[in-house]
Design an enzyme around this catalytic site. Structure first.
Site, PDB file in Angstrom:
ATOM      1  N   TYR A 125     -61.138-158.171 -62.414  1.00  9.24           N
ATOM      2  CA  TYR A 125     -62.522-157.861 -62.788  1.00  9.24           C
ATOM      3  C   TYR A 125     -63.492-158.769 -62.033  1.00  9.24           C
ATOM      4  O   TYR A 125     -64.410-158.295 -61.364  1.00  9.24           O
ATOM      5  CB  TYR A 125     -62.675-158.054 -64.296  1.00  9.24           C
ATOM      6  CG  TYR A 125     -64.022-157.685 -64.868  1.00  9.24           C
ATOM      7  CD1 TYR A 125     -64.383-156.348 -65.044  1.00  9.24           C
ATOM      8  CD2 TYR A 125     -64.928-158.662 -65.268  1.00  9.24           C
ATOM      9  CE1 TYR A 125     -65.621-156.011 -65.597  1.00  9.24           C
ATOM     10  CE2 TYR A 125     -66.149-158.332 -65.827  1.00  9.24           C
ATOM     11  CZ  TYR A 125     -66.495-157.009 -65.992  1.00  9.24           C
ATOM     12  OH  TYR A 125     -67.704-156.673 -66.543  1.00  9.24           O
ATOM     13  N   LYS A 138     -65.794-157.425 -59.104  1.00  8.14           N
ATOM     14  CA  LYS A 138     -67.260-157.401 -59.202  1.00  8.14           C
ATOM     15  C   LYS A 138     -67.903-158.210 -58.074  1.00  8.14           C
ATOM     16  O   LYS A 138     -69.018-157.924 -57.653  1.00  8.14           O
ATOM     17  CB  LYS A 138     -67.700-157.938 -60.570  1.00  8.14           C
ATOM     18  CG  LYS A 138     -67.376-157.000 -61.735  1.00  8.14           C
ATOM     19  CD  LYS A 138     -68.345-155.823 -61.793  1.00  8.14           C
ATOM     20  CE  LYS A 138     -68.102-154.961 -63.007  1.00  8.14           C
ATOM     21  NZ  LYS A 138     -69.065-153.860 -63.145  1.00  8.14           N
TER      22      LYS A 138
END
Ligand code: NAD
Ligand code: UDP
Length: 311
Positions: free
Chosen positions: A147, A151
């Site tokens: 994640y 991102k």
């Protein structure tokens, strides 16, 4: 205006779709329903200006089905640790191939495109509070990396499309946001504590509960996203509530506000769990004239009311 919201059936996405429709826009929600909930968008389906397209952003965009759009909010990505770690490879794909598909579609339309980035790009921060200039402290190998690093590369892709194609981009670094419509089973701390509290079950604190987070109520956050999209600011902007609370503070508040008889129990702290997190929102105040107005107590009351109805 015609606006595409990827991840529009999720917690934040459903609020955003509602907000944009109320302003008179035409809104298309594109979602693969991995963590999205059809109940979140059910009330919106009565509006003829709202359309839902089931689709995974990892796959080529159904260009003809969507048609031309003026703006795109890219929210398509699972957000809670249990969901984004469920299939880390898919999480990385959503933030790489998925983001490239979103950016290509924006380029095709000449649309302004906003990325739902995150405070997670700061990792376990060594600077406090976190300013946009802080470059972060992320473990590339840990369970949160799919994640966090996903991102981060998404921000890189956004900036490279801007540099190479002059694409109008916006990047919101969103800090922990909560409110009604959160999935009660998403494992995030606010939903876990409220659900446990309302059932008079023990609240599960991971670690000692001394780690901090800053919690932003969803209405405030959505206004910030909208202001950012309609600004001309290219670089990332922190959006969050700078009030900082330990997880133990949060547990005690939830127990009190829900008149619960729950006790607190302590469980193992997950790997790489950030110790402190608090946004510096000076930039959002200056460039967007935005700041959150709903404090934690008020936001929790509203969220508890919602969970009381669904549990
Ligand atoms: P959520 O899990 O409720 O919503 C994500 C939505 O995206 C869901 O509807 C899901 O079905 C959809 N989705 C996931 N993968 C997809 C894919 N490959 N293709 C199409 N749709 C897909 O999470 P949320 O809290 O609403 O978060 C929305 C966005 O905001 C996410 O990108 C998240 O990273 C970001 N964000 C949220 C927070 C927060 O505290 N809520 C904080 C920082 C960043
Ligand atoms: N947490 C907790 N109990 C729970 C769920 C989470 O103590 O039942 C802790 C978690 O370890 C973290 C904080 O609460 O320190 C926020 O967790 P969440 O998953 O909501 O968000 P994130 O870690 O991504 O900020």
């Amino acid at each position: 205006m015609k606006i595409l919201v990827t991840g529009g059936a999720g917690f934040l996405g459903s609020y955003l779709c509602k907000f944009l429709l109320e302003m008179g826009n035409e809104v298309i929600c594109l979602d693969n329903f991995f963590t999205g909930n059809r109940d979140n968008i059910k009330p919106l389906l009565e509006n003829p200006k709202f359309k839902v397209i089931p689709h995974d952003v990892i796959n080529p965009f159904p260009v003809d089905l969507i048609g031309d759009v003026d703006q795109i909010y890219n929210l398509a990505c699972p957000a809670s640790p249990i969901h984004y770690q469920f299939d880390p490879i898919e999480t990385i794909k959503a933030n790489t191939q998925g983001v490239i598909n979103v950016l290509e579609f924006a380029k095709l339309n000449g649309a302004t495109v906003l990325q739902a980035s995150t405070s997670e790009i700061y990792g376990d921060p060594l600077e406090h509070p976190q300013k946009e200039s802080y470059k972060g402290n992320v473990n590339t190998l840990g369970p949160r990396a799919c994640y966090d690093e996903g991102k981060r590369v998404a921000e890189t892709l956004f900036m490279d499309y801007h540099r190479k194609y002059k694409l109008p981009i916006r990047m919101a670094r969103i800090f922990n946001t909560y409110g009604p419509n959160m999935d009660k089973d998403d494992g995030r701390v606010v939903s876990n504590f409220i659900t446990q509290s309302l059932k008079n079950k023990p609240l599960t604190i991971y670690g000692k509960g001394s780690q901090t987070r800053s919690f932003c109520y969803v209405d405030d956050l959505i206004k910030g996203l909208h202001k950012l999209m309609n600004s001309d600011y290219i670089n990332p902007v922190n959006l969050g509530n700078p009030g900082e609370f330990t997880i133990l503070d949060l547990a005690e508040k939830v127990i009190k506000l829900s008149n619960s008889e729950s006790k607190i129990i302590y469980k193992n702290l997950p790997e790489d769990d950030p110790v402190r997190r608090k946004p510096d929102i000076s930039l959002a105040k200056e460039t967007l004239d935005w700041k959150p107005i709903i404090n934690l107590e008020e936001g929790l009351k509203r969220t508890i009311d919602y969970f009381e109805k669904i549990i």
